[in-house]
Design a protein around this motif. Structure first.
Motif, mmCIF file in Angstrom:
data_model
loop_
_atom_site.group_PDB
_atom_site.id
_atom_site.type_symbol
_atom_site.label_atom_id
_atom_site.label_comp_id
_atom_site.label_asym_id
_atom_site.label_seq_id
_atom_site.Cartn_x
_atom_site.Cartn_y
_atom_site.Cartn_z
ATOM 1 N N GLN A 62 0.877 -1.177 0.000
ATOM 2 C CA GLN A 62 0.000 0.000 0.000
ATOM 3 C C GLN A 62 0.911 1.222 0.000
ATOM 4 N N ARG A 63 0.730 2.096 -0.949
ATOM 5 C CA ARG A 63 1.501 3.338 -1.015
ATOM 6 C C ARG A 63 0.520 4.485 -0.768
ATOM 7 N N TRP A 64 0.708 5.150 0.369
ATOM 8 C CA TRP A 64 -0.135 6.274 0.772
ATOM 9 C C TRP A 64 0.574 7.584 0.478
ATOM 10 N N ALA A 65 -0.183 8.632 0.213
ATOM 11 C CA ALA A 65 0.398 9.950 -0.045
ATOM 12 C C ALA A 65 1.275 10.395 1.116
ATOM 13 N N SER A 66 0.862 10.063 2.342
ATOM 14 C CA SER A 66 1.628 10.400 3.540
ATOM 15 C C SER A 66 1.049 9.610 4.711
ATOM 16 N N ARG A 67 1.796 9.568 5.794
ATOM 17 C CA ARG A 67 1.287 8.926 7.018
ATOM 18 C C ARG A 67 0.029 9.654 7.500
ATOM 19 N N GLU A 68 0.032 10.976 7.400
ATOM 20 C CA GLU A 68 -1.116 11.764 7.833
ATOM 21 C C GLU A 68 -2.358 11.428 7.007
ATOM 22 N N SER A 69 -2.162 11.233 5.724
ATOM 23 C CA SER A 69 -3.278 10.872 4.842
ATOM 24 C C SER A 69 -3.857 9.515 5.236
ATOM 25 N N GLN A 70 -2.981 8.538 5.464
ATOM 26 C CA GLN A 70 -3.428 7.206 5.855
ATOM 27 C C GLN A 70 -4.185 7.255 7.178
ATOM 28 N N GLU A 71 -3.658 7.999 8.147
ATOM 29 C CA GLU A 71 -4.316 8.103 9.448
ATOM 30 C C GLU A 71 -5.672 8.792 9.331
ATOM 31 N N ALA A 72 -5.758 9.817 8.480
ATOM 32 C CA ALA A 72 -7.029 10.525 8.294
ATOM 33 C C ALA A 72 -8.090 9.605 7.694
ATOM 34 N N VAL A 73 -7.711 8.810 6.714
ATOM 35 C CA VAL A 73 -8.655 7.886 6.081
ATOM 36 C C VAL A 73 -9.110 6.832 7.088
ATOM 37 N N SER A 75 -9.318 6.964 10.222
ATOM 38 C CA SER A 75 -10.116 7.498 11.333
ATOM 39 C C SER A 75 -11.343 8.272 10.851
ATOM 40 N N SER A 76 -11.622 8.214 9.552
ATOM 41 C CA SER A 76 -12.759 8.954 8.998
ATOM 42 C C SER A 76 -14.089 8.307 9.387
ATOM 43 N N ASP A 77 -15.159 9.076 9.252
ATOM 44 C CA ASP A 77 -16.498 8.587 9.573
ATOM 45 C C ASP A 77 -16.895 7.393 8.711
ATOM 46 N N GLY A 78 -16.449 7.357 7.457
ATOM 47 C CA GLY A 78 -16.850 6.294 6.549
ATOM 48 C C GLY A 78 -16.026 5.027 6.641
ATOM 49 N N PHE A 79 -14.933 5.038 7.400
ATOM 50 C CA PHE A 79 -14.047 3.873 7.416
ATOM 51 C C PHE A 79 -14.712 2.633 7.997
ATOM 52 N N ALA A 80 -15.450 2.757 9.080
ATOM 53 C CA ALA A 80 -16.081 1.584 9.704
ATOM 54 C C ALA A 80 -17.015 0.881 8.728
ATOM 55 N N SER A 81 -17.774 1.636 7.971
ATOM 56 C CA SER A 81 -18.677 1.062 6.985
ATOM 57 C C SER A 81 -17.887 0.381 5.864
ATOM 58 N N TRP A 82 -16.835 1.047 5.391
ATOM 59 C CA TRP A 82 -15.985 0.452 4.350
ATOM 60 C C TRP A 82 -15.386 -0.854 4.854
ATOM 61 N N TRP A 83 -14.884 -0.843 6.083
ATOM 62 C CA TRP A 83 -14.247 -2.024 6.667
ATOM 63 C C TRP A 83 -15.249 -3.186 6.756
ATOM 64 N N ALA A 84 -16.470 -2.894 7.152
ATOM 65 C CA ALA A 84 -17.499 -3.933 7.228
ATOM 66 C C ALA A 84 -17.776 -4.518 5.844
ATOM 67 N N ASP A 85 -17.869 -3.667 4.840
ATOM 68 C CA ASP A 85 -18.096 -4.134 3.464
ATOM 69 C C ASP A 85 -16.918 -4.923 2.916
ATOM 70 N N TYR A 86 -15.726 -4.675 3.443
ATOM 71 C CA TYR A 86 -14.493 -5.306 2.953
ATOM 72 C C TYR A 86 -14.249 -6.698 3.552
ATOM 73 N N GLN A 87 -15.001 -7.079 4.561
ATOM 74 C CA GLN A 87 -14.785 -8.352 5.258
ATOM 75 C C GLN A 87 -14.835 -9.586 4.351
ATOM 76 N N PRO A 88 -15.745 -9.695 3.383
ATOM 77 C CA PRO A 88 -15.715 -10.865 2.498
ATOM 78 C C PRO A 88 -14.407 -10.972 1.705
ATOM 79 N N ALA A 89 -13.853 -9.846 1.287
ATOM 80 C CA ALA A 89 -12.572 -9.865 0.578
ATOM 81 C C ALA A 89 -11.470 -10.364 1.505
ATOM 82 N N LEU A 90 -11.486 -9.913 2.764
ATOM 83 C CA LEU A 90 -10.484 -10.380 3.720
ATOM 84 C C LEU A 90 -10.610 -11.875 3.990
ATOM 85 N N ALA A 91 -11.834 -12.375 4.052
ATOM 86 C CA ALA A 91 -12.042 -13.810 4.271
ATOM 87 C C ALA A 91 -11.472 -14.615 3.107
ATOM 88 N N GLU A 92 -11.684 -14.141 1.891
ATOM 89 C CA GLU A 92 -11.135 -14.824 0.717
ATOM 90 C C GLU A 92 -9.608 -14.732 0.712
#
Length: 116
Positions: A62-73, A75-92
């Motif tokens: 994973q190449r992020w623009a910066s550490r600050e950018s990665q941390e902001a993403v 900790s964002s409001d939408g991350f928990a929802s994205w993470w929940a949607d991403y669980q099937p990919a992680l299982a595979e």
């Protein structure tokens, strides 16, 4: 090293292919599922995949623009929802690969501008 401006953050994770898994299986998962998911997550991240010469392991990058950018993403409001949607990919992913190790790096300007 002085931090004149934020430098790209690069996260590396090495994975061993499980028995019976072919590198093409991993590439297909990354192309069809992982890359589109991360494109929905942020424009500040790009993904890479490196295959060992013997075909038994991969390094996911994973190449992020910066550490600050990665941390902001992350900790964002939408991350928990994205993470929940991403669980099937992680299982595979876990079905195909076994975790070996990880490390993080930052880019160094070899022209010497940010070296102390």
């Amino acid at each position: 090293m002085g931090d004149v401006e934020p430098r790209p953050l690069v996260l590396h994770k090495r994975w061993q292919l499980r028995p019976g898994v072919h590198p093409e299986d991993v590439v297909a998962l990354v192309q069809q599922t992982v890359v589109p998911a991360y494109q929905r997550l942020s424009d500040d991240v790009t993904l890479g995949l490196e295959l060992s010469l013997d075909g038994t392991s991969v390094v996911a990058i994973q190449r992020w623009a910066s550490r600050e950018s990665q941390e902001a993403v992350m900790s964002s409001d939408g991350f928990a929802s994205w993470w929940a949607d991403y669980q099937p990919a992680l299982a595979e992913w876990d079905r195909l690969l076994e975790f070996v190790g990880e490390w993080s790096t930052v880019d160094v300007d070899l022209r010497g501008r940010d070296l102390v």
